[in-house]
Design a protein around this motif. Structure first.
Motif, PDB file in Angstrom:
ATOM      1  N   THR A 238       0.852  -1.200   0.000  1.00 22.51           N
ATOM      2  CA  THR A 238       0.000   0.000   0.000  1.00 22.51           C
ATOM      3  C   THR A 238       0.883   1.244   0.000  1.00 22.51           C
ATOM      4  O   THR A 238       1.926   1.279   0.654  1.00 22.51           O
ATOM      5  CB  THR A 238      -0.917   0.025   1.238  1.00 22.51           C
ATOM      6  OG1 THR A 238      -0.110   0.030   2.422  1.00 22.51           O
ATOM      7  CG2 THR A 238      -1.832  -1.184   1.260  1.00 22.51           C
ATOM      8  N   ILE A 259      -1.503  -1.194  -4.015  1.00 32.09           N
ATOM      9  CA  ILE A 259      -2.820  -0.739  -3.564  1.00 32.09           C
ATOM     10  C   ILE A 259      -2.723   0.735  -3.192  1.00 32.09           C
ATOM     11  O   ILE A 259      -1.907   1.118  -2.350  1.00 32.09           O
ATOM     12  CB  ILE A 259      -3.310  -1.557  -2.352  1.00 32.09           C
ATOM     13  CG1 ILE A 259      -3.382  -3.042  -2.718  1.00 32.09           C
ATOM     14  CG2 ILE A 259      -4.668  -1.059  -1.878  1.00 32.09           C
ATOM     15  CD1 ILE A 259      -3.742  -3.938  -1.549  1.00 32.09           C
ATOM     16  N   ASP A 261      -4.016   4.191  -1.461  1.00 27.99           N
ATOM     17  CA  ASP A 261      -4.722   4.488  -0.220  1.00 27.99           C
ATOM     18  C   ASP A 261      -5.993   5.269  -0.516  1.00 27.99           C
ATOM     19  O   ASP A 261      -5.956   6.279  -1.234  1.00 27.99           O
ATOM     20  CB  ASP A 261      -3.810   5.287   0.714  1.00 27.99           C
ATOM     21  CG  ASP A 261      -4.453   5.505   2.070  1.00 27.99           C
ATOM     22  OD1 ASP A 261      -4.893   4.513   2.684  1.00 27.99           O
ATOM     23  OD2 ASP A 261      -4.523   6.661   2.514  1.00 27.99           O
ATOM     24  N   ARG A 262      -7.118   4.810   0.012  1.00 25.90           N
ATOM     25  CA  ARG A 262      -8.412   5.427  -0.308  1.00 25.90           C
ATOM     26  C   ARG A 262      -8.498   6.856   0.232  1.00 25.90           C
ATOM     27  O   ARG A 262      -9.084   7.732  -0.412  1.00 25.90           O
ATOM     28  CB  ARG A 262      -9.548   4.563   0.266  1.00 25.90           C
ATOM     29  CG  ARG A 262      -9.708   3.238  -0.438  1.00 25.90           C
ATOM     30  CD  ARG A 262     -10.915   2.483   0.068  1.00 25.90           C
ATOM     31  NE  ARG A 262     -10.735   2.013   1.423  1.00 25.90           N
ATOM     32  CZ  ARG A 262     -10.106   0.885   1.765  1.00 25.90           C
ATOM     33  NH1 ARG A 262      -9.588   0.107   0.820  1.00 25.90           N
ATOM     34  NH2 ARG A 262     -10.002   0.514   3.025  1.00 25.90           N
ATOM     35  N   ARG A 467     -17.283   1.107  -2.809  1.00 27.19           N
ATOM     36  CA  ARG A 467     -16.295   0.188  -3.432  1.00 27.19           C
ATOM     37  C   ARG A 467     -16.824  -0.336  -4.782  1.00 27.19           C
ATOM     38  O   ARG A 467     -16.685  -1.513  -5.106  1.00 27.19           O
ATOM     39  CB  ARG A 467     -16.006  -0.990  -2.511  1.00 27.19           C
ATOM     40  CG  ARG A 467     -15.611  -0.640  -1.075  1.00 27.19           C
ATOM     41  CD  ARG A 467     -14.184  -0.145  -1.022  1.00 27.19           C
ATOM     42  NE  ARG A 467     -13.750  -0.002   0.357  1.00 27.19           N
ATOM     43  CZ  ARG A 467     -13.127  -0.953   1.057  1.00 27.19           C
ATOM     44  NH1 ARG A 467     -12.880  -2.118   0.497  1.00 27.19           N
ATOM     45  NH2 ARG A 467     -12.752  -0.735   2.287  1.00 27.19           N
ATOM     46  N   ALA A 502      -7.510  -0.701  -4.574  1.00 28.16           N
ATOM     47  CA  ALA A 502      -7.924   0.019  -3.363  1.00 28.16           C
ATOM     48  C   ALA A 502      -9.402  -0.221  -3.060  1.00 28.16           C
ATOM     49  O   ALA A 502      -9.809  -0.231  -1.887  1.00 28.16           O
ATOM     50  CB  ALA A 502      -7.661   1.516  -3.529  1.00 28.16           C
ATOM     51  N   HIS A 508      -5.124  -0.660   3.588  1.00 23.05           N
ATOM     52  CA  HIS A 508      -5.010   0.784   3.397  1.00 23.05           C
ATOM     53  C   HIS A 508      -3.715   1.245   4.060  1.00 23.05           C
ATOM     54  O   HIS A 508      -3.000   0.453   4.694  1.00 23.05           O
ATOM     55  CB  HIS A 508      -6.216   1.523   3.986  1.00 23.05           C
ATOM     56  CG  HIS A 508      -6.447   1.245   5.434  1.00 23.05           C
ATOM     57  ND1 HIS A 508      -5.782   1.908   6.436  1.00 23.05           N
ATOM     58  CD2 HIS A 508      -7.262   0.344   6.043  1.00 23.05           C
ATOM     59  CE1 HIS A 508      -6.177   1.447   7.603  1.00 23.05           C
ATOM     60  NE2 HIS A 508      -7.070   0.504   7.409  1.00 23.05           N
ATOM     61  N   ASN A 509      -3.407   2.516   3.924  1.00 24.90           N
ATOM     62  CA  ASN A 509      -2.133   3.055   4.402  1.00 24.90           C
ATOM     63  C   ASN A 509      -2.278   3.856   5.698  1.00 24.90           C
ATOM     64  O   ASN A 509      -1.391   4.626   6.063  1.00 24.90           O
ATOM     65  CB  ASN A 509      -1.512   3.964   3.322  1.00 24.90           C
ATOM     66  CG  ASN A 509      -0.017   3.735   3.177  1.00 24.90           C
ATOM     67  OD1 ASN A 509       0.456   2.618   3.367  1.00 24.90           O
ATOM     68  ND2 ASN A 509       0.724   4.768   2.839  1.00 24.90           N
TER      69      ASN A 509
END
Length: 542
Positions: A238, A259, A261-262, A467, A502, A508-509
């Protein structure tokens, strides 16, 4: 003579019995203290405990090992050569620091092929070679150093009666081994500022255990790529879609999923929208200045005067008096004081008392008007000083209130919201907006560009929360004239796989961002003097 000899012999026998009893008690006490202090070291035997002049306990201990292993050939030897004393530091007892006086044996190595002829016996699990502290003290020093740093850790340890200097604490931190994290599967990576705006490093977090595993001195793709090659089982990585991280991930571990980050996706779009919103704001600024709600006279409750309140009390007292209530009952039922009830008890009609307030300023009316209108002296402070010299005894505030009606009325300036206030107002629910805010929002939504911009942001946030990959694909095909929005869409298309991951993956980050904040705290605690190796151990080894 015979009687005296018999008495002397009996006294000698009693003294010898007392000495043997005391020696047996001393042996029992030493054995008891040995079982407490060195219960995990069976080869040490306590001989004596004494108090030095420096408030320090000196614990004399001897080794009872008959054989020991050679450190080179690892063969046992029981042939003793000599002995010497070591003085390592022990854990404190109460308010006393402790130091051992340990008697250690030297042995001959009986292996003719070994180049070591004489060696000292070892205590591998309790006291290392050439160490001046036992292992328990070293563990305490290392723990305190990792938690508090060098200087502060040394101060805390000295307060706890473990004598050490800050450089020794830092040496122990730097000598501590780093754990092996080569088999991690899911990691997060982000940058941190060594010197804000000039130098940046990178931090790597294990997303499974939520612990940091590495700290890099740089964030260039080459440095990050070399670090990522050490992790052989990577499945997901991520990041915040920075170019240096994306390039390093593709080169070092092409099989791992990148991935995005959202939170960073939403934040990056918000920055682009705000930049475009600020440009469009100048076009509607003139319209906003004309949109003002006219203040209406609020029909509220009229403030009750003191005369009306007195009249209401009079009416209540008279009603109860007609019913036959006594004065005490009226006081209890109404809560009115005895003095007020006594005053109205004998009256048949309510008498309105008029109080005439007189400040004495009316006597200076002609002088004040002459100075204010004719000579243009409109400062209440100046006028107050002048009439005070003439004998006025009132306050300056009375003068200010008296001449307030003579001043010209000024219309208040038209309030125009700033662009950022207007932007966040668009996020607010309409039911919670005031009439003035609804007028401003009406002007915003009359602008076609601003309306499309806000609608695009709302649709993208909806795709992130639900999502929905299909909705995201439709959003990426949006046609817009906004340059900032076009640049953001092009960036998402370049990192399309990471953006889709993501939405599909749970990672996530956020944990990485949290450890960046912790790293800032440790960096400030070290006053900016910590090297990358020290920071790495204080982050990873805790």
């Amino acid at each position: 003579m015979q009687i005296t000899k018999i008495q002397e012999n009996s006294e000698q026998k009693s003294e010898s019995a007392n000495l043997t009893r005391a020696s047996s008690l001393l042996v029992d006490e030493l054995a008891f203290f040995t079982s407490i202090l060195f219960h995990d070291i069976p080869c040490w035997r306590l001989k004596e405990i004494s108090l030095t002049n420096y408030s320090q306990l000196l614990i004399s201990v001897e080794s009872t090992q008959e054989t020991s292993l050679c450190p080179l050939c690892h063969r046992p030897s029981g042939k003793k050569q000599s002995h010497y004393n070591r003085h390592p530091q022990e854990l404190p007892l109460g308010n006393y620091s402790c130091r051992l006086d340990l008697r250690v044996h030297r042995f001959y190595c009986q292996n003719p092929e070994c180049r070591r002829k004489i060696f000292c016996e070892r205590f591998e699990d309790h006291l290392q070679s050439y160490q001046r502290c036992v292992d328990k003290v070293n563990e305490q020093i290392l723990f305190m150093g990792l938690e508090a740093g060098g200087s502060k850790g040394a101060r805390l340890l000295n307060k706890s009666h473990i004598q050490i200097k800050r450089n020794s604490v830092i040496r122990r931190i730097l000598a501590s081994p780093l754990p092996n994290h080569s088999l991690v599967e899911n990691i997060g990576i982000d940058d941190w500022s060594k010197r804000k705006g000039h130098e940046y490093g990178s931090i790597i977090i294990d997303n499974d255990t939520h612990k940091p595993i590495d700290l890099l001195a740089h964030r260039e793709s080459g440095c990050v790529c070399e670090a990522l090659k050490g992790y052989t089982n990577l499945k997901t990585v991520t990041s915040d879609r920075a170019d240096c991280f994306s390039k390093a991930i593709r080169e070092a571990c092409p099989e791992a999923k990148e991935i995005a980050d959202r939170w960073h996706l939403s934040h990056n779009l918000s920055e682009a929208v705000q930049q475009a919103f600020r440009g469009y704001y100048n076009g509607i600024k003139g319209t906003l200045s004309t949109c003002q709600v006219k203040k209406k006279e609020q029909a509220g409750s009229v403030r009750t005067s003191k005369t009306t309140l007195r009249q209401e009390k009079f009416i209540r007292i008279k009603k109860l008096q007609k019913r036959g209530c006594t004065k005490s009952e009226v006081v209890r039922l109404t809560g009115i004081t005895h003095n007020t009830v006594n005053k109205y008890w004998m009256q048949t009609e309510f008498k309105q008392v008029q109080y005439k307030k007189r400040s004495g300023i009316e006597e200076y009316d002609s002088y004040l008007k002459m100075r204010f209108h004719d000579e243009q002296v409109q400062s209440s402070v100046s006028l107050f000083k002048e009439i005070k010299e003439m004998g006025y005894t009132g306050s300056r505030e009375t003068v200010n209130l008296y001449i307030r009606s003579w001043r010209p009325s000024f219309k208040p300036k038209v309030k125009i919201p700033k662009w950022k206030t207007l932007y966040y107002l668009c996020k607010k629910e309409e039911s919670k907006c005031s009439d003035q805010e609804r007028l401003w929002l009406k002007v915003v939504y009359q602008s076609k560009e601003m309306k499309e911009l806000l609608a695009a942001q709302k649709k993208f946030d909806q795709a992130l929360k639900s999502r929905d990959v299909k909705l995201l694909g439709q959003w990426l095909k949006t046609e817009t004239t906004c340059l900032e929005l076009k640049q953001f869409i092009n960036g998402l298309i370049q990192d399309y796989d990471a953006v889709v991951n993501a939405l599909l993956e749970k990672w996530h980050n956020g944990t990485t961002e949290g450890f960046v904040n912790k790293l800032k705290m440790i960096k400030r605690m070290c006053y900016g003097r910590a090297s990358i190796e020290l920071l790495k151990r204080m982050m990873i080894c805790v």
